[in-house]
Design a protein around this motif. Structure first.
Motif, PDB file in Angstrom:
ATOM      1  N   GLY A   1       0.821  -1.219   0.000  1.00 24.06           N
ATOM      2  CA  GLY A   1       0.000   0.000   0.000  1.00 24.06           C
ATOM      3  C   GLY A   1       0.846   1.255   0.000  1.00 24.06           C
ATOM      4  O   GLY A   1       0.521   2.251  -0.671  1.00 24.06           O
ATOM      5  N   ARG A   2       1.949   1.216   0.739  1.00 21.11           N
ATOM      6  CA  ARG A   2       2.854   2.372   0.796  1.00 21.11           C
ATOM      7  C   ARG A   2       3.484   2.640  -0.569  1.00 21.11           C
ATOM      8  O   ARG A   2       3.565   3.778  -1.030  1.00 21.11           O
ATOM      9  CB  ARG A   2       3.934   2.074   1.830  1.00 21.11           C
TER      10      ARG A   2
ATOM     11  N   TRP B   1       0.839   4.009  -2.948  1.00 22.36           N
ATOM     12  CA  TRP B   1       0.570   5.428  -2.641  1.00 22.36           C
ATOM     13  C   TRP B   1       1.665   6.322  -3.229  1.00 22.36           C
ATOM     14  O   TRP B   1       1.380   7.376  -3.803  1.00 22.36           O
ATOM     15  CB  TRP B   1       0.486   5.616  -1.124  1.00 22.36           C
TER      16      TRP B   1
ATOM     17  N   LEU C   1      -7.296   9.395  -5.096  1.00 24.04           N
ATOM     18  CA  LEU C   1      -7.968   8.597  -4.071  1.00 24.04           C
ATOM     19  C   LEU C   1      -8.829   7.501  -4.690  1.00 24.04           C
ATOM     20  O   LEU C   1      -8.906   6.388  -4.165  1.00 24.04           O
ATOM     21  CB  LEU C   1      -8.812   9.515  -3.185  1.00 24.04           C
TER      22      LEU C   1
ATOM     23  N   LEU D   1      -6.515   4.842  -5.802  1.00 20.17           N
ATOM     24  CA  LEU D   1      -5.986   4.183  -4.597  1.00 20.17           C
ATOM     25  C   LEU D   1      -7.011   3.199  -4.029  1.00 20.17           C
ATOM     26  O   LEU D   1      -6.690   2.039  -3.724  1.00 20.17           O
ATOM     27  CB  LEU D   1      -5.651   5.260  -3.562  1.00 20.17           C
TER      28      LEU D   1
ATOM     29  N   ASN E   1      -6.446  -0.869  -4.248  1.00 20.95           N
ATOM     30  CA  ASN E   1      -6.286  -1.504  -2.939  1.00 20.95           C
ATOM     31  C   ASN E   1      -7.379  -2.540  -2.684  1.00 20.95           C
ATOM     32  O   ASN E   1      -7.117  -3.644  -2.200  1.00 20.95           O
ATOM     33  CB  ASN E   1      -6.324  -0.433  -1.835  1.00 20.95           C
TER      34      ASN E   1
ATOM     35  N   THR F   1      -4.945  -2.050   5.339  1.00 25.77           N
ATOM     36  CA  THR F   1      -4.868  -1.295   4.087  1.00 25.77           C
ATOM     37  C   THR F   1      -5.420   0.112   4.266  1.00 25.77           C
ATOM     38  O   THR F   1      -4.790   1.104   3.881  1.00 25.77           O
ATOM     39  CB  THR F   1      -5.663  -2.032   2.983  1.00 25.77           C
TER      40      THR F   1
ATOM     41  N   GLN G   1      -3.282   3.728   4.246  1.00 25.70           N
ATOM     42  CA  GLN G   1      -3.582   4.790   3.279  1.00 25.70           C
ATOM     43  C   GLN G   1      -4.045   6.070   3.973  1.00 25.70           C
ATOM     44  O   GLN G   1      -3.703   7.176   3.545  1.00 25.70           O
ATOM     45  CB  GLN G   1      -4.657   4.321   2.286  1.00 25.70           C
TER      46      GLN G   1
ATOM     47  N   TYR H   1      -0.826   7.835   5.423  1.00 22.69           N
ATOM     48  CA  TYR H   1       0.041   8.480   4.431  1.00 22.69           C
ATOM     49  C   TYR H   1      -0.671   9.629   3.718  1.00 22.69           C
ATOM     50  O   TYR H   1      -0.075  10.673   3.470  1.00 22.69           O
ATOM     51  CB  TYR H   1       0.528   7.436   3.411  1.00 22.69           C
ATOM     52  N   GLU H   2      -1.932   9.433   3.408  1.00 22.00           N
ATOM     53  CA  GLU H   2      -2.656  10.500   2.713  1.00 22.00           C
ATOM     54  C   GLU H   2      -2.866  11.701   3.645  1.00 22.00           C
ATOM     55  O   GLU H   2      -2.749  12.855   3.218  1.00 22.00           O
ATOM     56  CB  GLU H   2      -4.006   9.964   2.209  1.00 22.00           C
TER      57      GLU H   2
END
Length: 348
Positions: free
Chosen positions: A62-63, A66, A83, A86, A90, A129, A133, A136-137
């Motif tokens: 996931g990282r 992103w 988004l 993403l 995901n 997950t 996200q 980080y977002e």
């Protein structure tokens, strides 16, 4: 080098975050799977190790996803698109991985993977997950907010500094504007040339007063102001100054920094010869892709009179467009006897 608006923010240094976050999350996702009901410590440790592997896989995947999408869609107006990509990728990856693990586990235990069991595991696997996200977002949006706040402060500071310099170097514009109107009323009505000159000079100061507090103005307004400004100089230079303006009407609504075009015209008049033998040619137009306003003039520097330019005006124009997050930088070039500046056209 990409323009400022397209440049993604620096990635988070998340080493300690990974070292602490992955083991903790791997433990937490075991709680709804009955960790507290496990009968022995070795069995609990085994479950945690398996969970640690799965959580690490989901986290790092996931990282990386992103980061890839952030490079592909770095701008604020692309956040919604990023988004959606993403979420879609995901969810798909988590569903596929959950299905694969579920089928392998069912075969190893001699059973079958049911739809209910799949949905339960899919929901639990979505937890790391979504958490990753969100973290980080959220961090990225916070960094963007800090950058925008810092940029707004710099723009405001530059505007205030510019106003202070203007007030220090010249008379109060309000006083001068009102005085010009008074003088226009005193000039003999028969002297139409003098009346027109004073009205144009008043228009110039009116625009300066109205535009100085705005970050951007429509290109059409700036060009109308430049036309008036040039008309004043034509009184002095007459046929020694030749101006050509070719800007499509459809671009008149695009935005530019106020007084930026006027500064380029002023520089051309200030630093180049304009005589009967060598008239100054000045062209205002757009590039082929219609993304830049192009101001160019014949390059014939004055050899006497004013001191050579220091480039302060052009530096200020460049800095203002950087603060305005223009999609491309201001470019300056000189070739084949012409001096050329390209200003990026901004969206409203």
């Amino acid at each position: 080098m990409p323009p400022p608006a397209d440049r993604p923010a620096a990635f988070l240094n998340d080493r300690w975050f990974l070292l602490l976050g992955i083991p903790t999350l791997a433990l937490l996702v075991l709680l709804p799977r009955g960790l507290l009901q496990v009968g022995s410590v070795p069995e609990a440790l085994g479950a945690w190790v398996v969970s640690l592997g799965i959580t690490t896989t989901f986290w790092l995947a996931g990282r990386q996803l992103w980061r890839l999408l952030l490079r592909r869609f770095p701008r604020v107006e692309q956040t919604t698109r990023r988004l959606w990509w993403l979420a879609g990728i995901n969810t798909s990856l988590t569903a596929v991985v959950t299905l694969g693990i579920g089928l392998l586990a069912a075969r190893a235990q001699g059973g079958q993977l049911t739809g209910r069991g799949f949905l339960a595991e899919f929901g639990l696997n979505m937890v790391p997950t979504v958490v990753v996200q969100l973290i980080y977002e959220s961090w990225h949006l916070f960094q963007q907010w800090k950058q925008n706040l810092r940029r707004a402060e710099q723009l405001q500071s530059a505007g205030i500094r510019s106003q202070l310099e203007a007030l220090q170097s010249q008379l109060d514009p309000h006083f001068l504007f009102n005085s010009l109107n008074t003088l226009s009323a005193l000039v003999e009505p028969e002297n139409e040339a003098a009346q027109q000159f004073l009205e144009q000079l008043s228009d110039v100061y009116r625009y300066v007063l109205l535009a100085r507090d705005k970050p951007t103005v429509p290109l059409g307004e700036e060009l109308a102001f430049v036309e008036t400004y040039l008309a004043l100089h034509k009184t002095r230079f007459r046929d020694n100054l030749r101006v050509t303006t070719t800007v499509p009407p459809v671009l008149q609504a695009r935005q530019v920094a106020p007084l930026s075009v006027q500064l380029l015209v002023e520089n051309a008049l200030k630093h180049n010869v304009a005589s009967r033998e060598h008239p100054l040619e000045l062209r205002i137009g757009v590039d082929v892709g219609q993304q830049f306003l192009v101001v160019e003039n014949t390059l014939r520097p004055r050899t006497a009179g004013l001191a050579p330019g220091t480039g302060t005006g052009l530096r200020n124009v460049r800095h203002r467009y950087e603060l305005l997050q223009a999609a491309a930088p201001v470019t300056v070039s000189a070739a084949d006897g012409w001096f050329r500046v390209q200003l990026p056209l901004l969206n409203g």
